[in-house]
Design a protein around this motif. Sequence first.
Motif, mmCIF file in Angstrom:
data_model
loop_
_atom_site.group_PDB
_atom_site.id
_atom_site.type_symbol
_atom_site.label_atom_id
_atom_site.label_comp_id
_atom_site.label_asym_id
_atom_site.label_seq_id
_atom_site.Cartn_x
_atom_site.Cartn_y
_atom_site.Cartn_z
ATOM 1 N N SER A 216 0.831 -1.202 0.000
ATOM 2 C CA SER A 216 0.000 0.000 0.000
ATOM 3 C C SER A 216 0.871 1.260 0.000
ATOM 4 O O SER A 216 0.627 2.204 -0.756
ATOM 5 N N ALA A 217 1.903 1.255 0.826
ATOM 6 C CA ALA A 217 2.833 2.389 0.867
ATOM 7 C C ALA A 217 3.549 2.539 -0.473
ATOM 8 O O ALA A 217 3.735 3.658 -0.968
ATOM 9 N N HIS A 218 3.945 1.410 -1.067
ATOM 10 C CA HIS A 218 4.606 1.441 -2.379
ATOM 11 C C HIS A 218 3.672 2.035 -3.435
ATOM 12 O O HIS A 218 4.073 2.900 -4.214
ATOM 13 N N ASP A 219 2.423 1.595 -3.453
ATOM 14 C CA ASP A 219 1.451 2.094 -4.432
ATOM 15 C C ASP A 219 1.247 3.601 -4.287
ATOM 16 O O ASP A 219 1.136 4.316 -5.282
ATOM 17 N N LYS A 220 1.206 4.091 -3.050
ATOM 18 C CA LYS A 220 1.058 5.539 -2.818
ATOM 19 C C LYS A 220 2.276 6.292 -3.308
ATOM 20 O O LYS A 220 2.151 7.368 -3.903
ATOM 21 N N GLU A 221 3.470 5.734 -3.072
ATOM 22 C CA GLU A 221 4.697 6.372 -3.547
ATOM 23 C C GLU A 221 4.728 6.421 -5.067
ATOM 24 O O GLU A 221 5.081 7.445 -5.657
ATOM 25 N N VAL A 222 4.345 5.321 -5.715
ATOM 26 C CA VAL A 222 4.309 5.268 -7.178
ATOM 27 C C VAL A 222 3.320 6.295 -7.715
ATOM 28 O O VAL A 222 3.640 7.056 -8.634
ATOM 29 N N ALA A 223 2.125 6.342 -7.145
ATOM 30 C CA ALA A 223 1.105 7.284 -7.617
ATOM 31 C C ALA A 223 1.597 8.723 -7.488
ATOM 32 O O ALA A 223 1.473 9.514 -8.434
ATOM 33 N N ALA A 224 2.177 9.079 -6.348
ATOM 34 C CA ALA A 224 2.662 10.448 -6.145
ATOM 35 C C ALA A 224 3.775 10.800 -7.123
ATOM 36 O O ALA A 224 3.769 11.876 -7.740
ATOM 37 N N ALA A 225 4.733 9.888 -7.295
ATOM 38 C CA ALA A 225 5.856 10.147 -8.203
ATOM 39 C C ALA A 225 5.393 10.245 -9.648
ATOM 40 O O ALA A 225 5.849 11.108 -10.403
ATOM 41 N N CYS A 226 4.471 9.371 -10.048
ATOM 42 C CA CYS A 226 3.997 9.366 -11.433
ATOM 43 C C CYS A 226 3.120 10.578 -11.742
ATOM 44 O O CYS A 226 3.224 11.148 -12.828
ATOM 45 N N VAL A 227 2.267 10.961 -10.808
ATOM 46 C CA VAL A 227 1.430 12.154 -11.011
ATOM 47 C C VAL A 227 2.331 13.373 -11.183
ATOM 48 O O VAL A 227 2.125 14.196 -12.077
ATOM 49 N N LYS A 228 3.354 13.479 -10.341
ATOM 50 C CA LYS A 228 4.287 14.611 -10.433
ATOM 51 C C LYS A 228 5.058 14.592 -11.752
ATOM 52 O O LYS A 228 5.183 15.616 -12.421
ATOM 53 N N ALA A 229 5.555 13.425 -12.139
ATOM 54 C CA ALA A 229 6.347 13.312 -13.370
ATOM 55 C C ALA A 229 5.506 13.524 -14.627
ATOM 56 O O ALA A 229 6.033 13.877 -15.676
ATOM 57 N N SER A 230 4.193 13.323 -14.523
ATOM 58 C CA SER A 230 3.328 13.406 -15.708
ATOM 59 C C SER A 230 3.313 14.789 -16.333
ATOM 60 O O SER A 230 3.195 14.922 -17.544
ATOM 61 N N GLY A 231 3.398 15.841 -15.520
ATOM 62 C CA GLY A 231 3.306 17.200 -16.042
ATOM 63 C C GLY A 231 1.899 17.590 -16.450
ATOM 64 O O GLY A 231 1.679 18.674 -16.982
ATOM 65 N N LEU A 232 0.924 16.724 -16.211
ATOM 66 C CA LEU A 232 -0.460 16.998 -16.576
ATOM 67 C C LEU A 232 -1.163 17.798 -15.482
ATOM 68 O O LEU A 232 -0.848 17.645 -14.293
ATOM 69 N N LYS A 233 -2.127 18.622 -15.872
ATOM 70 C CA LYS A 233 -2.977 19.295 -14.886
ATOM 71 C C LYS A 233 -4.016 18.298 -14.398
ATOM 72 O O LYS A 233 -4.457 17.435 -15.157
ATOM 73 N N ASP A 234 -4.416 18.438 -13.159
ATOM 74 C CA ASP A 234 -5.446 17.568 -12.568
ATOM 75 C C ASP A 234 -5.109 16.084 -12.779
ATOM 76 O O ASP A 234 -5.996 15.264 -13.011
ATOM 77 N N ALA A 235 -3.828 15.768 -12.709
ATOM 78 C CA ALA A 235 -3.377 14.387 -12.950
ATOM 79 C C ALA A 235 -3.847 13.464 -11.828
ATOM 80 O O ALA A 235 -3.914 13.861 -10.667
ATOM 81 N N ARG A 236 -4.181 12.229 -12.227
ATOM 82 C CA ARG A 236 -4.629 11.212 -11.274
ATOM 83 C C ARG A 236 -4.342 9.838 -11.878
ATOM 84 O O ARG A 236 -4.329 9.686 -13.097
ATOM 85 N N PRO A 237 -4.130 8.842 -11.022
ATOM 86 C CA PRO A 237 -3.937 7.492 -11.556
ATOM 87 C C PRO A 237 -5.183 7.046 -12.314
ATOM 88 O O PRO A 237 -6.307 7.315 -11.902
#
Length: 122
Positions: free
Chosen positions: A36-57
Amino acid sequence: MRRLPNLPLSTPKACLLALAFIAAGAAQASSPAAWSAHDKEVAAACVKASGLKDARPAGQPMAYDDGVGMTALLVAGRYPQPHMKNRAGRVLCLFDRKKREAVVTEADQITLAPVAATKTKK
């Protein structure tokens, strides 16, 4: 913290005890809480790296085996560039579990078609 008894590591009992402690640590590393902690870390890092507005998994993280060491996640949002006119977009993110880094590539070409039902012969 429990101390190990003073046994030489050459005795079978000491080796088994040490192995049990190592196995217990490995079991904790892949516990539901750790994933669960890993999934949260992945989601946060990927949302940030995406460069998209209103980004979400846009789905669940997909972990490859340890030989690959990557977790993939599709991220959806809106392109922030003025010429993109706030168009919806997606990126595919690969999270390197060893380096703890996320990289993305545009993934608008991915189509999410329903899975076809398979017919069984009687």
